[in-house]
Write a protein that holds these residues in place. Structure first.
Motif, PDB file in Angstrom:
ATOM      1  N   THR A  65       0.725  -1.255   0.068  1.00  0.00           N
ATOM      2  CA  THR A  65       0.024  -0.107  -0.139  1.00  0.00           C
ATOM      3  C   THR A  65       0.688   1.217   0.052  1.00  0.00           C
ATOM      4  O   THR A  65       1.860   1.403   0.826  1.00  0.00           O
ATOM      5  CB  THR A  65      -0.937   0.096   1.407  1.00  0.00           C
ATOM      6  OG1 THR A  65      -1.619  -0.878   1.045  1.00  0.00           O
ATOM      7  CG2 THR A  65      -1.614   1.109   1.280  1.00  0.00           C
ATOM      8  N   GLY A  66       0.736   2.034  -0.984  1.00  0.00           N
ATOM      9  CA  GLY A  66       1.408   3.577  -1.077  1.00  0.00           C
ATOM     10  C   GLY A  66       1.418   4.002  -2.468  1.00  0.00           C
ATOM     11  O   GLY A  66       0.679   3.301  -3.264  1.00  0.00           O
ATOM     12  N   THR A  67       1.954   4.997  -2.744  1.00  0.00           N
ATOM     13  CA  THR A  67       2.130   5.348  -4.141  1.00  0.00           C
ATOM     14  C   THR A  67       3.117   4.648  -4.840  1.00  0.00           C
ATOM     15  O   THR A  67       3.945   4.078  -4.387  1.00  0.00           O
ATOM     16  CB  THR A  67       2.487   7.007  -4.320  1.00  0.00           C
ATOM     17  OG1 THR A  67       4.047   7.020  -3.588  1.00  0.00           O
ATOM     18  CG2 THR A  67       1.611   7.791  -3.354  1.00  0.00           C
ATOM     19  N   VAL A  68       3.041   4.536  -6.301  1.00  0.00           N
ATOM     20  CA  VAL A  68       4.197   4.264  -7.154  1.00  0.00           C
ATOM     21  C   VAL A  68       5.545   4.647  -6.956  1.00  0.00           C
ATOM     22  O   VAL A  68       6.537   4.139  -6.655  1.00  0.00           O
ATOM     23  CB  VAL A  68       3.751   4.172  -8.676  1.00  0.00           C
ATOM     24  CG1 VAL A  68       4.794   3.619  -9.577  1.00  0.00           C
ATOM     25  CG2 VAL A  68       2.535   3.401  -8.878  1.00  0.00           C
ATOM     26  N   THR A  69       5.450   5.896  -6.569  1.00  0.00           N
ATOM     27  CA  THR A  69       6.734   6.565  -6.531  1.00  0.00           C
ATOM     28  C   THR A  69       7.278   6.093  -4.915  1.00  0.00           C
ATOM     29  O   THR A  69       8.683   5.763  -4.986  1.00  0.00           O
ATOM     30  CB  THR A  69       6.645   8.117  -6.506  1.00  0.00           C
ATOM     31  OG1 THR A  69       5.883   8.501  -7.610  1.00  0.00           O
ATOM     32  CG2 THR A  69       7.802   8.793  -6.244  1.00  0.00           C
ATOM     33  N   GLN A 125       3.565  15.344  -8.802  1.00  0.00           N
ATOM     34  CA  GLN A 125       3.463  13.896  -8.534  1.00  0.00           C
ATOM     35  C   GLN A 125       3.937  13.199  -9.884  1.00  0.00           C
ATOM     36  O   GLN A 125       4.371  12.228  -9.864  1.00  0.00           O
ATOM     37  CB  GLN A 125       1.911  13.201  -8.069  1.00  0.00           C
ATOM     38  CG  GLN A 125       2.004  14.053  -6.509  1.00  0.00           C
ATOM     39  CD  GLN A 125       0.632  13.642  -6.107  1.00  0.00           C
ATOM     40  OE1 GLN A 125      -0.103  12.375  -6.217  1.00  0.00           O
ATOM     41  NE2 GLN A 125      -0.101  14.353  -5.454  1.00  0.00           N
ATOM     42  N   LEU A 126       3.383  13.695 -11.037  1.00  0.00           N
ATOM     43  CA  LEU A 126       3.466  12.953 -12.105  1.00  0.00           C
ATOM     44  C   LEU A 126       5.228  12.925 -12.543  1.00  0.00           C
ATOM     45  O   LEU A 126       5.562  11.835 -13.160  1.00  0.00           O
ATOM     46  CB  LEU A 126       2.542  13.491 -13.401  1.00  0.00           C
ATOM     47  CG  LEU A 126       2.690  12.934 -14.560  1.00  0.00           C
ATOM     48  CD1 LEU A 126       2.077  11.714 -14.548  1.00  0.00           C
ATOM     49  CD2 LEU A 126       1.769  13.917 -15.600  1.00  0.00           C
ATOM     50  N   GLU A 127       5.748  13.935 -12.629  1.00  0.00           N
ATOM     51  CA  GLU A 127       7.207  13.956 -12.852  1.00  0.00           C
ATOM     52  C   GLU A 127       7.899  13.202 -11.952  1.00  0.00           C
ATOM     53  O   GLU A 127       8.736  12.416 -12.486  1.00  0.00           O
ATOM     54  CB  GLU A 127       7.403  15.428 -12.847  1.00  0.00           C
ATOM     55  CG  GLU A 127       6.946  16.243 -13.966  1.00  0.00           C
ATOM     56  CD  GLU A 127       5.878  16.878 -13.670  1.00  0.00           C
ATOM     57  OE1 GLU A 127       5.123  16.536 -12.497  1.00  0.00           O
ATOM     58  OE2 GLU A 127       5.175  17.570 -14.519  1.00  0.00           O
ATOM     59  N   ILE A 133      10.046   5.396 -12.339  1.00  0.00           N
ATOM     60  CA  ILE A 133       9.638   4.499 -13.355  1.00  0.00           C
ATOM     61  C   ILE A 133      10.930   4.209 -14.157  1.00  0.00           C
ATOM     62  O   ILE A 133      11.254   2.925 -14.461  1.00  0.00           O
ATOM     63  CB  ILE A 133       8.291   4.756 -13.861  1.00  0.00           C
ATOM     64  CG1 ILE A 133       6.971   4.592 -13.376  1.00  0.00           C
ATOM     65  CG2 ILE A 133       8.368   3.744 -15.109  1.00  0.00           C
ATOM     66  CD1 ILE A 133       5.891   5.236 -13.894  1.00  0.00           C
ATOM     67  N   LEU A 134      11.398   5.325 -14.554  1.00  0.00           N
ATOM     68  CA  LEU A 134      12.485   5.142 -15.631  1.00  0.00           C
ATOM     69  C   LEU A 134      13.608   4.614 -14.849  1.00  0.00           C
ATOM     70  O   LEU A 134      14.371   3.704 -15.462  1.00  0.00           O
ATOM     71  CB  LEU A 134      12.812   6.534 -16.427  1.00  0.00           C
ATOM     72  CG  LEU A 134      11.710   6.809 -17.271  1.00  0.00           C
ATOM     73  CD1 LEU A 134      11.644   8.550 -17.789  1.00  0.00           C
ATOM     74  CD2 LEU A 134      11.489   5.793 -18.439  1.00  0.00           C
ATOM     75  N   ARG A 135      13.962   5.214 -13.631  1.00  0.00           N
ATOM     76  CA  ARG A 135      15.026   4.630 -13.068  1.00  0.00           C
ATOM     77  C   ARG A 135      14.865   2.912 -12.727  1.00  0.00           C
ATOM     78  O   ARG A 135      16.113   2.220 -12.497  1.00  0.00           O
ATOM     79  CB  ARG A 135      15.155   5.432 -11.611  1.00  0.00           C
ATOM     80  CG  ARG A 135      16.526   5.095 -10.878  1.00  0.00           C
ATOM     81  CD  ARG A 135      16.634   5.787  -9.698  1.00  0.00           C
ATOM     82  NE  ARG A 135      15.454   5.366  -8.736  1.00  0.00           N
ATOM     83  CZ  ARG A 135      14.524   6.043  -8.124  1.00  0.00           C
ATOM     84  NH1 ARG A 135      14.527   7.276  -8.662  1.00  0.00           N
ATOM     85  NH2 ARG A 135      13.632   5.312  -7.449  1.00  0.00           N
ATOM     86  N   SER A 136      13.618   2.488 -12.502  1.00  0.00           N
ATOM     87  CA  SER A 136      13.518   1.088 -12.018  1.00  0.00           C
ATOM     88  C   SER A 136      13.206   0.273 -13.467  1.00  0.00           C
ATOM     89  O   SER A 136      12.856  -0.779 -13.171  1.00  0.00           O
ATOM     90  CB  SER A 136      12.312   1.223 -11.059  1.00  0.00           C
ATOM     91  OG  SER A 136      12.455   2.123  -9.960  1.00  0.00           O
ATOM     92  N   ALA A 137      13.394   0.963 -14.436  1.00  0.00           N
ATOM     93  CA  ALA A 137      12.859  -0.039 -15.840  1.00  0.00           C
ATOM     94  C   ALA A 137      14.104  -0.863 -16.237  1.00  0.00           C
ATOM     95  O   ALA A 137      15.028  -0.109 -16.246  1.00  0.00           O
ATOM     96  CB  ALA A 137      12.258   0.819 -16.740  1.00  0.00           C
ATOM     97  N   PRO A 191       7.694  16.431 -20.429  1.00  0.00           N
ATOM     98  CA  PRO A 191       8.690  16.277 -21.819  1.00  0.00           C
ATOM     99  C   PRO A 191       9.696  15.393 -21.791  1.00  0.00           C
ATOM    100  O   PRO A 191      10.181  14.832 -22.584  1.00  0.00           O
ATOM    101  CB  PRO A 191       8.904  17.776 -21.770  1.00  0.00           C
ATOM    102  CG  PRO A 191       7.645  18.644 -21.226  1.00  0.00           C
ATOM    103  CD  PRO A 191       7.467  17.805 -19.949  1.00  0.00           C
ATOM    104  N   PHE A 192      10.538  15.295 -20.583  1.00  0.00           N
ATOM    105  CA  PHE A 192      11.358  14.360 -20.419  1.00  0.00           C
ATOM    106  C   PHE A 192      11.237  12.853 -20.986  1.00  0.00           C
ATOM    107  O   PHE A 192      11.991  12.105 -21.157  1.00  0.00           O
ATOM    108  CB  PHE A 192      12.170  14.534 -19.079  1.00  0.00           C
ATOM    109  CG  PHE A 192      11.485  14.001 -17.757  1.00  0.00           C
ATOM    110  CD1 PHE A 192      11.741  12.515 -17.704  1.00  0.00           C
ATOM    111  CD2 PHE A 192      10.781  14.787 -17.178  1.00  0.00           C
ATOM    112  CE1 PHE A 192      11.017  12.250 -16.469  1.00  0.00           C
ATOM    113  CE2 PHE A 192       9.931  14.335 -16.097  1.00  0.00           C
ATOM    114  CZ  PHE A 192      10.210  12.825 -15.717  1.00  0.00           C
TER     115      PHE A 192
END
Length: 375
Positions: free
Chosen positions: A275-279, A308-310, A316-320, A340-341
């Protein structure tokens, strides 16, 4: 001020109540698009947990479910415990119709397998599975279904709805829709049904999604035409559940099919939830993922006045893993709403619109995006 109050109301609803009593994304579409395999590590939004069990049929190495709503994880935990206990009959008794006179004895059998939070939640709410209440009448989407069915009944549409569900001829379904359902459903007070913030909040639809669709009535009319007329919903367990109140022996999700029970049970070791946010989850883990299933979660973060989106995309990109696949639904027509990034780090994988129109049994999202991390 009005938008702020609406956002606060939605945030209150989605943090204090079970929202989804069933998953509202088609796992058959997901599995065809993301192509899980025995070396796959998947991060996904929990929702009602149904699709996580469906994905286990592809033998992934791991599935980590994350949801900010603890009650969604409690629902997943209840289903997990029923699988772990090893009785298809008990699982089927609870979730095929959502009603059983044996709900308390079944709960007593499996409650020792629940985590403390889930045990506390279900100790207070297991009566939802009683014949009087009915699990599929519970949760915010259960209340939404109740309002929808009230509208159908008060408009005298029950016979027409039953007919369009069972009719095998597309031409006859079109006649029923055009002459009986559409004129009644989109006139008078009912035309405001799809625009009501209160009603759509029950369905888990935030302001950020409502505001991105110009004409909700026209959008829903087109959506229901495609589902009920062109596709047909006689074998569609998503829509039949909310219109009829239960699954059936011949129309049910994969996790409720007896032939899948032992296979799913054998793969439970691959499934976990938090339980928590994806981040928050990704920032406390060094694990790398080959797949992400984000549902419509990105839409919830757009335009909320925070970063939050950024932050989530950085995580996500760091964990992919290289070439990781990211699947998500959206009300947006393209991915320009993403930071944009992100555009320079991922590339879109084409998804056929015709394929989705013909096969997506939920059909309520304008867009399905499949992205590949381009590193």
């Amino acid at each position: 001020m009005k938008n702020s109050l609406s956002n606060l109301w939605f945030k209150y609803l989605t943090s204090h109540f079970l929202i989804y009593n069933t998953s509202w994304e088609d796992p058959e579409i997901d599995r065809n698009l993301i192509n899980l395999h025995p070396t796959s590590d998947l991060l996904m939004i929990t929702s009602a947990g149904d699709n996580a069990f469906d994905y286990l049929l592809d033998y992934p190495s791991s599935i980590d479910c994350i949801d900010i709503n603890p009650y969604q994880n409690a629902l997943l935990d209840l289903k997990y415990a029923l699988f772990e206990f090893g009785s298809f009959e008990k699982l089927n008794s609870m979730f095929l119709t959502g009603k059983t006179k044996h709900y308390q004895s079944i709960f007593n059998d499996i409650k020792h397998l629940l985590n403390p939070h889930s045990l506390n939640f279900w100790s207070s709410n297991i009566h939802w599975f009683s014949a009087d209440k009915g699990f599929y009448n519970s949760g915010l989407t259960g209340y939404f279904a109740g309002v929808l069915n009230f509208l159908i009944d008060i408009k005298g549409l029950r016979s027409a709805v039953n007919s369009i569900i069972t009719e095998t001829s597309p031409d006859k379904r079109a006649r029923i829709f055009e002459t009986e359902i559409a004129p009644a459903l989109w006139q008078g007070f009912s035309q405001h049904f799809w625009k009501s913030k209160l009603i759509l909040s029950l369905a888990g639809v935030p302001d950020t999604q409502r505001g991105s669709i110009t004409d909700l009535n026209e959008y829903m009319k087109t959506t229901l035409w495609n589902l009920f007329v062109k596709q047909g919903v006689n074998k569609n367990y998503f829509w039949k559940l909310y219109l009829e109140g239960n699954y059936t022996e011949t129309c049910r999700p994969n996790y409720l099919k007896k032939e899948n029970f032992e296979l799913i049970r054998s793969q439970l070791h691959s499934l976990s939830h938090s339980t928590g946010t994806v981040t928050e989850f990704l920032n406390t883990s060094s694990k790398k993922y080959s797949h992400f299933v984000l549902l419509d979660h990105q839409d919830w973060l757009v335009g909320n006045g925070t970063d939050q989106l950024e932050k989530e995309w950085i995580s996500i990109l760091r964990s992919a893993k290289p070439k990781a696949k990211i699947l998500m639904r959206s009300v947006h027509k393209n991915t320009e709403f993403l930071p944009p990034f992100v555009q320079s780090k991922v590339k879109p994988v084409p998804v056929s619109t015709d394929y989705l129109l013909q096969n997506d049994r939920v059909g309520t999202y304008p867009s399905t995006f499949l992205l590949e991390v381009d590193v």
